[in-house]
Design a protein around this motif. Sequence first.
Motif, PDB file in Angstrom:
ATOM      1  N   THR A 141      17.006  24.315 -27.014  1.00  0.00           N
ATOM      2  CA  THR A 141      15.861  23.714 -26.328  1.00  0.00           C
ATOM      3  C   THR A 141      15.395  22.459 -27.048  1.00  0.00           C
ATOM      4  O   THR A 141      15.088  21.445 -26.410  1.00  0.00           O
ATOM      5  N   VAL A 142      15.351  22.511 -28.376  1.00  0.00           N
ATOM      6  CA  VAL A 142      14.969  21.323 -29.161  1.00  0.00           C
ATOM      7  C   VAL A 142      15.931  20.174 -28.890  1.00  0.00           C
ATOM      8  O   VAL A 142      15.514  19.032 -28.640  1.00  0.00           O
ATOM      9  N   ALA A 143      17.237  20.458 -28.939  1.00  0.00           N
ATOM     10  CA  ALA A 143      18.239  19.409 -28.748  1.00  0.00           C
ATOM     11  C   ALA A 143      18.141  18.791 -27.353  1.00  0.00           C
ATOM     12  O   ALA A 143      18.238  17.563 -27.190  1.00  0.00           O
ATOM     13  N   THR A 144      17.936  19.628 -26.338  1.00  0.00           N
ATOM     14  CA  THR A 144      17.839  19.116 -24.970  1.00  0.00           C
ATOM     15  C   THR A 144      16.590  18.263 -24.788  1.00  0.00           C
ATOM     16  O   THR A 144      16.638  17.166 -24.220  1.00  0.00           O
ATOM     17  N   LEU A 145      15.458  18.748 -25.276  1.00  0.00           N
ATOM     18  CA  LEU A 145      14.210  17.999 -25.155  1.00  0.00           C
ATOM     19  C   LEU A 145      14.292  16.663 -25.893  1.00  0.00           C
ATOM     20  O   LEU A 145      13.856  15.624 -25.374  1.00  0.00           O
ATOM     21  N   LEU A 174       7.977  16.123 -16.634  1.00  0.00           N
ATOM     22  CA  LEU A 174       8.076  17.367 -15.886  1.00  0.00           C
ATOM     23  C   LEU A 174       9.192  18.259 -16.427  1.00  0.00           C
ATOM     24  O   LEU A 174       9.040  19.490 -16.519  1.00  0.00           O
ATOM     25  N   ALA A 175      10.322  17.642 -16.781  1.00  0.00           N
ATOM     26  CA  ALA A 175      11.428  18.424 -17.349  1.00  0.00           C
ATOM     27  C   ALA A 175      11.020  19.042 -18.686  1.00  0.00           C
ATOM     28  O   ALA A 175      11.379  20.199 -18.986  1.00  0.00           O
ATOM     29  N   SER A 176      10.275  18.295 -19.485  1.00  0.00           N
ATOM     30  CA  SER A 176       9.810  18.821 -20.772  1.00  0.00           C
ATOM     31  C   SER A 176       8.889  20.012 -20.576  1.00  0.00           C
ATOM     32  O   SER A 176       9.016  21.037 -21.268  1.00  0.00           O
ATOM     33  N   LEU A 177       7.959  19.890 -19.634  1.00  0.00           N
ATOM     34  CA  LEU A 177       7.058  21.008 -19.354  1.00  0.00           C
ATOM     35  C   LEU A 177       7.821  22.223 -18.833  1.00  0.00           C
ATOM     36  O   LEU A 177       7.530  23.367 -19.209  1.00  0.00           O
ATOM     37  N   ALA A 178       8.812  21.980 -17.961  1.00  0.00           N
ATOM     38  CA  ALA A 178       9.596  23.084 -17.413  1.00  0.00           C
ATOM     39  C   ALA A 178      10.380  23.803 -18.507  1.00  0.00           C
ATOM     40  O   ALA A 178      10.414  25.043 -18.555  1.00  0.00           O
ATOM     41  N   LEU A 179      11.006  23.037 -19.388  1.00  0.00           N
ATOM     42  CA  LEU A 179      11.761  23.646 -20.479  1.00  0.00           C
ATOM     43  C   LEU A 179      10.848  24.402 -21.431  1.00  0.00           C
ATOM     44  O   LEU A 179      11.183  25.495 -21.899  1.00  0.00           O
ATOM     45  N   TYR A 180       9.697  23.811 -21.717  1.00  0.00           N
ATOM     46  CA  TYR A 180       8.756  24.487 -22.612  1.00  0.00           C
ATOM     47  C   TYR A 180       8.277  25.795 -21.992  1.00  0.00           C
ATOM     48  O   TYR A 180       8.239  26.840 -22.659  1.00  0.00           O
ATOM     49  N   GLY A 181       7.919  25.753 -20.702  1.00  0.00           N
ATOM     50  CA  GLY A 181       7.483  26.967 -20.033  1.00  0.00           C
ATOM     51  C   GLY A 181       8.561  28.033 -19.991  1.00  0.00           C
ATOM     52  O   GLY A 181       8.290  29.225 -20.195  1.00  0.00           O
ATOM     53  N   THR A 182       9.804  27.614 -19.738  1.00  0.00           N
ATOM     54  CA  THR A 182      10.916  28.566 -19.717  1.00  0.00           C
ATOM     55  C   THR A 182      11.130  29.190 -21.084  1.00  0.00           C
ATOM     56  O   THR A 182      11.379  30.405 -21.206  1.00  0.00           O
ATOM     57  N   PHE A 183      11.033  28.377 -22.123  1.00  0.00           N
ATOM     58  CA  PHE A 183      11.196  28.899 -23.478  1.00  0.00           C
ATOM     59  C   PHE A 183      10.101  29.909 -23.807  1.00  0.00           C
ATOM     60  O   PHE A 183      10.368  30.975 -24.371  1.00  0.00           O
ATOM     61  N   VAL A 184       8.851  29.574 -23.465  1.00  0.00           N
ATOM     62  CA  VAL A 184       7.745  30.491 -23.736  1.00  0.00           C
ATOM     63  C   VAL A 184       7.951  31.812 -23.011  1.00  0.00           C
ATOM     64  O   VAL A 184       7.743  32.890 -23.579  1.00  0.00           O
ATOM     65  N   VAL A 331      21.455  18.178 -35.344  1.00  0.00           N
ATOM     66  CA  VAL A 331      21.795  19.189 -34.343  1.00  0.00           C
ATOM     67  C   VAL A 331      23.085  19.913 -34.731  1.00  0.00           C
ATOM     68  O   VAL A 331      23.166  21.151 -34.669  1.00  0.00           O
ATOM     69  N   VAL A 332      24.103  19.147 -35.154  1.00  0.00           N
ATOM     70  CA  VAL A 332      25.383  19.766 -35.536  1.00  0.00           C
ATOM     71  C   VAL A 332      25.198  20.708 -36.722  1.00  0.00           C
ATOM     72  O   VAL A 332      25.672  21.862 -36.715  1.00  0.00           O
ATOM     73  N   VAL A 333      24.503  20.238 -37.754  1.00  0.00           N
ATOM     74  CA  VAL A 333      24.284  21.069 -38.942  1.00  0.00           C
ATOM     75  C   VAL A 333      23.448  22.295 -38.592  1.00  0.00           C
ATOM     76  O   VAL A 333      23.715  23.406 -39.077  1.00  0.00           O
ATOM     77  N   SER A 334      22.446  22.121 -37.746  1.00  0.00           N
ATOM     78  CA  SER A 334      21.592  23.247 -37.362  1.00  0.00           C
ATOM     79  C   SER A 334      22.378  24.310 -36.606  1.00  0.00           C
ATOM     80  O   SER A 334      22.158  25.515 -36.792  1.00  0.00           O
TER      81      SER A 334
END
Length: 365
Positions: A141-145, A174-184, A331-334
Amino acid sequence: MVAALRSFLTSWTSVTPVLGVLVLALAWGRDLGPVFVAVVAVALAATVLAAVHHAEVVAHRVGEPFGSLVLAVAVTVIEVALIVTMMVSGGPEAGSLARDTVFAAVMITTNGIVGIALLVGARRYGATLFNPEGSGAALATVATLATLSLVLPTFTSSTPGPAFSSAQLTFAALASLALYGTFVLTQTVRHRDFFLPVAADGAVKEEDHADPPSSRAALGSLALLLVALVAVVGLAKVESPAIEAGVRAAGFPQSFVGVVIALLVLLPETLAAVRAALRDRMQISLNLAYGSAIASIGLTIPAIALASIWLPTRLLLGLGPTQIVLLALTVVVSVLTVVPGRATRLQGGVHLVLLAGFLVLAVNP
């Protein structure tokens, strides 16, 4: 002595939000000298710490993993307040402040908080254990956002420079809010067990922390949290000219102001993550780190996008080539850190070196 220390800490965090409001009232609209600028800076830092303390009390009452979300949202509110107030007073040069602050928050959380927590936990327990399913989902989610909000603006062509057009910015928000809501929803309802501490056999550990505070104490902390947030917003506006002047006097680029903001608001999160690592609750540390990064992008970008309607400067979100390389490497190391579900001091050291590289390049790009 322990009881006396606990009483002092409790009274300190209770009095600080009120003192922050008083300092704000005395400083508002005045031409501050060096001494009072220092007083405001101390009051701002102390009020931020008090705000997060009260958020922790509320989070403790709610319980994990909801508690990590409460902390992340509280920190994000403070971050947005600092960004908006400094963008209003910073003029055209502040157009990239949101980008600089959010990117700094991502690097500090994914490398700094994660690295310190892994290093501390592995030093005490030999190896740290966590759930790769929950941590991997958070990292994805972090990488996508980060890619949607901070990388793509550099390559779009609808508007000149590293900026979104109005339609693109609306989509990103809107995409950020949607991803955040989905993650929550995933973290708190559908797959809550993915985000709880695990034992060596993969079983979820039972929480062993102190009894949660009473409803009365939690409501009191909630009220003080609101007072502290008001004080933080006002004190940030008062202190912003001094922060910018200090960065210029040190010879640092203007973008370093974003690093200062991120370091300030994430200090309490760092301390909370280290405490969790020392209790062999590495999953909680990762929840705090990745949850803060997700909230920093998923909530800050939409808030700044909305505020950009009234902000006097153009909103620049696209990262430069050096920053994109650092983000991709992080992102790769994580991924390599999270996938095995266990980590040693080596992984912690790698993340801290990445953080050090980010800070060096932030000072001397």
